[in-house]
Design a protein around this motif. Sequence first.
Motif, PDB file in Angstrom:
ATOM      1  N   ALA A  19       9.889  -7.641  -5.793  1.00 41.77           N
ATOM      2  CA  ALA A  19      10.340  -6.591  -4.884  1.00 41.77           C
ATOM      3  C   ALA A  19      11.698  -6.942  -4.287  1.00 41.77           C
ATOM      4  O   ALA A  19      12.568  -6.080  -4.141  1.00 41.77           O
ATOM      5  CB  ALA A  19       9.312  -6.371  -3.773  1.00 41.77           C
ATOM      6  N   PHE A  65       9.467  -2.520  -7.726  1.00 39.24           N
ATOM      7  CA  PHE A  65       8.785  -2.215  -6.463  1.00 39.24           C
ATOM      8  C   PHE A  65       7.308  -1.887  -6.669  1.00 39.24           C
ATOM      9  O   PHE A  65       6.509  -1.988  -5.736  1.00 39.24           O
ATOM     10  CB  PHE A  65       9.447  -1.018  -5.775  1.00 39.24           C
ATOM     11  CG  PHE A  65      10.826  -1.309  -5.231  1.00 39.24           C
ATOM     12  CD1 PHE A  65      11.127  -2.545  -4.681  1.00 39.24           C
ATOM     13  CD2 PHE A  65      11.822  -0.344  -5.252  1.00 39.24           C
ATOM     14  CE1 PHE A  65      12.385  -2.813  -4.180  1.00 39.24           C
ATOM     15  CE2 PHE A  65      13.090  -0.601  -4.750  1.00 39.24           C
ATOM     16  CZ  PHE A  65      13.367  -1.840  -4.216  1.00 39.24           C
ATOM     17  N   LEU A  66       6.930  -1.454  -7.886  1.00 37.55           N
ATOM     18  CA  LEU A  66       5.560  -0.968  -8.115  1.00 37.55           C
ATOM     19  C   LEU A  66       4.486  -2.002  -7.739  1.00 37.55           C
ATOM     20  O   LEU A  66       3.528  -1.666  -7.030  1.00 37.55           O
ATOM     21  CB  LEU A  66       5.379  -0.526  -9.573  1.00 37.55           C
ATOM     22  CG  LEU A  66       5.926   0.858  -9.924  1.00 37.55           C
ATOM     23  CD1 LEU A  66       5.786   1.122 -11.414  1.00 37.55           C
ATOM     24  CD2 LEU A  66       5.217   1.943  -9.136  1.00 37.55           C
ATOM     25  N   TRP A  68       4.588  -4.537  -5.664  1.00 37.20           N
ATOM     26  CA  TRP A  68       4.592  -4.772  -4.217  1.00 37.20           C
ATOM     27  C   TRP A  68       3.856  -3.654  -3.480  1.00 37.20           C
ATOM     28  O   TRP A  68       3.053  -3.904  -2.574  1.00 37.20           O
ATOM     29  CB  TRP A  68       6.038  -4.885  -3.728  1.00 37.20           C
ATOM     30  CG  TRP A  68       6.137  -4.977  -2.237  1.00 37.20           C
ATOM     31  CD1 TRP A  68       6.548  -4.004  -1.387  1.00 37.20           C
ATOM     32  CD2 TRP A  68       5.780  -6.098  -1.425  1.00 37.20           C
ATOM     33  NE1 TRP A  68       6.481  -4.444  -0.096  1.00 37.20           N
ATOM     34  CE2 TRP A  68       6.010  -5.729  -0.088  1.00 37.20           C
ATOM     35  CE3 TRP A  68       5.296  -7.371  -1.691  1.00 37.20           C
ATOM     36  CZ2 TRP A  68       5.777  -6.577   0.974  1.00 37.20           C
ATOM     37  CZ3 TRP A  68       5.060  -8.215  -0.628  1.00 37.20           C
ATOM     38  CH2 TRP A  68       5.301  -7.828   0.687  1.00 37.20           C
ATOM     39  N   CYS A  69       4.124  -2.427  -3.905  1.00 39.28           N
ATOM     40  CA  CYS A  69       3.478  -1.280  -3.275  1.00 39.28           C
ATOM     41  C   CYS A  69       1.966  -1.384  -3.430  1.00 39.28           C
ATOM     42  O   CYS A  69       1.214  -1.144  -2.489  1.00 39.28           O
ATOM     43  CB  CYS A  69       3.996   0.015  -3.897  1.00 39.28           C
ATOM     44  SG  CYS A  69       3.332   1.490  -3.153  1.00 39.28           S
ATOM     45  N   GLN A  72       0.450  -3.972  -1.158  1.00 40.76           N
ATOM     46  CA  GLN A  72       0.296  -3.446   0.201  1.00 40.76           C
ATOM     47  C   GLN A  72      -0.718  -2.304   0.238  1.00 40.76           C
ATOM     48  O   GLN A  72      -0.917  -1.693   1.276  1.00 40.76           O
ATOM     49  CB  GLN A  72       1.640  -2.921   0.717  1.00 40.76           C
ATOM     50  CG  GLN A  72       2.742  -3.951   0.730  1.00 40.76           C
ATOM     51  CD  GLN A  72       2.421  -5.088   1.660  1.00 40.76           C
ATOM     52  OE1 GLN A  72       1.967  -4.878   2.773  1.00 40.76           O
ATOM     53  NE2 GLN A  72       2.615  -6.320   1.196  1.00 40.76           N
ATOM     54  N   GLY A  74      -0.374   0.560  -0.977  1.00 36.92           N
ATOM     55  CA  GLY A  74       0.450   1.619  -0.404  1.00 36.92           C
ATOM     56  C   GLY A  74       0.439   2.921  -1.169  1.00 36.92           C
ATOM     57  O   GLY A  74       1.172   3.833  -0.825  1.00 36.92           O
ATOM     58  N   HIS A  75      -0.355   3.034  -2.242  1.00 31.48           N
ATOM     59  CA  HIS A  75      -0.354   4.298  -2.973  1.00 31.48           C
ATOM     60  C   HIS A  75      -1.242   5.302  -2.266  1.00 31.48           C
ATOM     61  O   HIS A  75      -2.295   4.956  -1.727  1.00 31.48           O
ATOM     62  CB  HIS A  75      -0.760   4.089  -4.429  1.00 31.48           C
ATOM     63  CG  HIS A  75       0.286   3.335  -5.195  1.00 31.48           C
ATOM     64  ND1 HIS A  75       1.547   3.846  -5.390  1.00 31.48           N
ATOM     65  CD2 HIS A  75       0.296   2.102  -5.735  1.00 31.48           C
ATOM     66  CE1 HIS A  75       2.267   2.961  -6.048  1.00 31.48           C
ATOM     67  NE2 HIS A  75       1.548   1.881  -6.265  1.00 31.48           N
ATOM     68  N   PHE A 147       1.713  -4.937 -11.782  1.00 28.09           N
ATOM     69  CA  PHE A 147       1.058  -3.842 -11.062  1.00 28.09           C
ATOM     70  C   PHE A 147      -0.406  -3.737 -11.491  1.00 28.09           C
ATOM     71  O   PHE A 147      -1.313  -3.639 -10.656  1.00 28.09           O
ATOM     72  CB  PHE A 147       1.806  -2.541 -11.355  1.00 28.09           C
ATOM     73  CG  PHE A 147       1.106  -1.302 -10.887  1.00 28.09           C
ATOM     74  CD1 PHE A 147       1.170  -0.919  -9.567  1.00 28.09           C
ATOM     75  CD2 PHE A 147       0.378  -0.526 -11.772  1.00 28.09           C
ATOM     76  CE1 PHE A 147       0.523   0.228  -9.135  1.00 28.09           C
ATOM     77  CE2 PHE A 147      -0.281   0.612 -11.353  1.00 28.09           C
ATOM     78  CZ  PHE A 147      -0.205   0.992 -10.026  1.00 28.09           C
TER      79      PHE A 147
END
Lengths: 168, 440
Positions: A19, A65-66, A68-69, A72, A74-75, A147
């Motif tokens: 990230a 970034f995928l 990391w998201c 978190q 974060g999706h 991911f």
Amino acid sequence: MPVLDRIGRILAAVAWLLAILGGVVLTAMALLTVTSVIRRELGFGAILGDVELVELGAATAVFCFLPWCQLQRGHVTVDILVQRFPERLHLLLTSIGHLTLATVGAVITYRVWLGLGEKLRYGDQTFILGAPIWPGYVAGVVGGLLFTLIALQSALTPRQQPSPGAAE
Amino acid sequence: MSGLELTIAAFILMLVAIFLRVPIAVAMGVTGFVGSWIVRGQPTAVLSQLKTLPYDTFSSYSLSIVPLFLLMGQFATKSGMSQALFRAAADWLGHRKGGVALAAVGACAGFGAVCGSSLATASTMGQVALPEMRRYGYSNALATGALAAGGTLGILIPPSIILIIYAILTEQNVIKMFAAAMIPGLLAMLGYMLVVALYARIRPDAAVTAPRVPYGERFLSLAGTWPVLAIFLVVIGGIYLGKFTPTEGAAVGAVATGLYGIWTGGLNLTTFVDCVLSAGQTTAMIFLIILGATVFNSFLGTTRTPQALADWVAGTGFAPMTILTIMLLTYLVFGCVMDSLSMILLTIPIFFPIIEVLDFGMTPEETAIWFGILALIVVEVGLITPPVGMNLFIIHSMARDVPITATYRGVAPFVASDLIRVVLLVSFPAISLALVRWLF
């Protein structure tokens, strides 16, 4: 499960690094674009192929970034209904949700991997600079793979949590 | 099964999956994938498309504006702009009834000029203004409600991530969309301020006034907000004057805000990493949804449902206003439980062709711009409507001792002001279009 824990920590560290790399690429895109704009306004002409570089950079950054998201969690999900379910069912559905992300991640990573093979074989290049496109696909495979692994890990360790935010 | 039946079945299955907590991006992508498979009779075409679709989507030049504006917004949160804005607004408005809450709303609007995200605005201004309001003994309901509502100004006042996505989906000019959002955005600010003022008069104990500040100090603190104004003018003005493309404008904004942050000392290596991680997380979330929506929309295209639906609606002879009202109500209902970006990506491919065939007595472009502003505002209302309103959660997470029901109560009058504004904007398209007509 200490082994899983250790794997989880390694995955998290790699996702963090990736990230940051994505952030560096994004910042570089911004700096490159601004330099290009300033050069153009001063009459030196824009940087050749700046748009292509931004495109290559954008794809690379997003792929980076995928993971990391996902780390978190974060999706975006809609939790309003499952929150009313008993806790175990809630956690089960949360796990299944992460599992669907992992599955889709695996399929996409495999497809992008095949795409990478094609880009290498046919040597696809950008229009103006003739820069190779395949590095963007490498980012896709690396980001996609990480991911997928992190989504699998999230599926194994579901947590109850309010959905983090959406965009805008 | 006809294309329309298939689409309806797909929509229902997708919504069921979404409500069972399947991530929205996955639900859209998988439904689109399976749907296309059924229409074509084989999965080969979609599978082969998937080799290049992720890269092609993520590398889109027009979409690259999104991470750049997100980065700019993150830099803005660390640069001290929010403090300067709130200081100036409080100096000018604090001594009025409900003044500190008025200042919070005004500062949110100012921050919206450098930030395209509602959540970032709510959380940044919340950190600055919430402690102040509590220090003056403002009621919890008013304080949290005003900030949650004020946060939506982040996206109503340009730049705005949702408007960018809408412009790309409907092939509209981004800067015209931004121009159209200006007056409705300011109207929103005034509406929220009116709510605060009324609230403070009905419940004087809920909102104490701060001491009056002399004019010299007021102008000094106002001058402290120059970077916000300068960056807004350079970015938006530069795009408007054709000095640079919207993506270049976002890059200029990100670099300028970053440099200012370095200068004020708010941006250092540690906070830079925070900014990047935060912008990266939101970027990934947005782009995954866009990817899923792209697969879903290519399925919609193969079923030809949007055209069929548009023709059917046009044939029924319903009044255009009736149809528009139904659409806006749909957004309001779904906004209670869904996030704004997913709603826009899911509905615009269906709604927009219908809007295009309806006659509202404007040019097609004006209709598209006007509808975009209306859609933006009604999906934004979703951010502050219970039970699921992201801004409410953000503010709630900062004031854990305030029960969420108090926030729900506090935000209700602001939702009412939103609804009144929607009615105004529907009745008078000129409010949205005046600036566009004047500038272009």
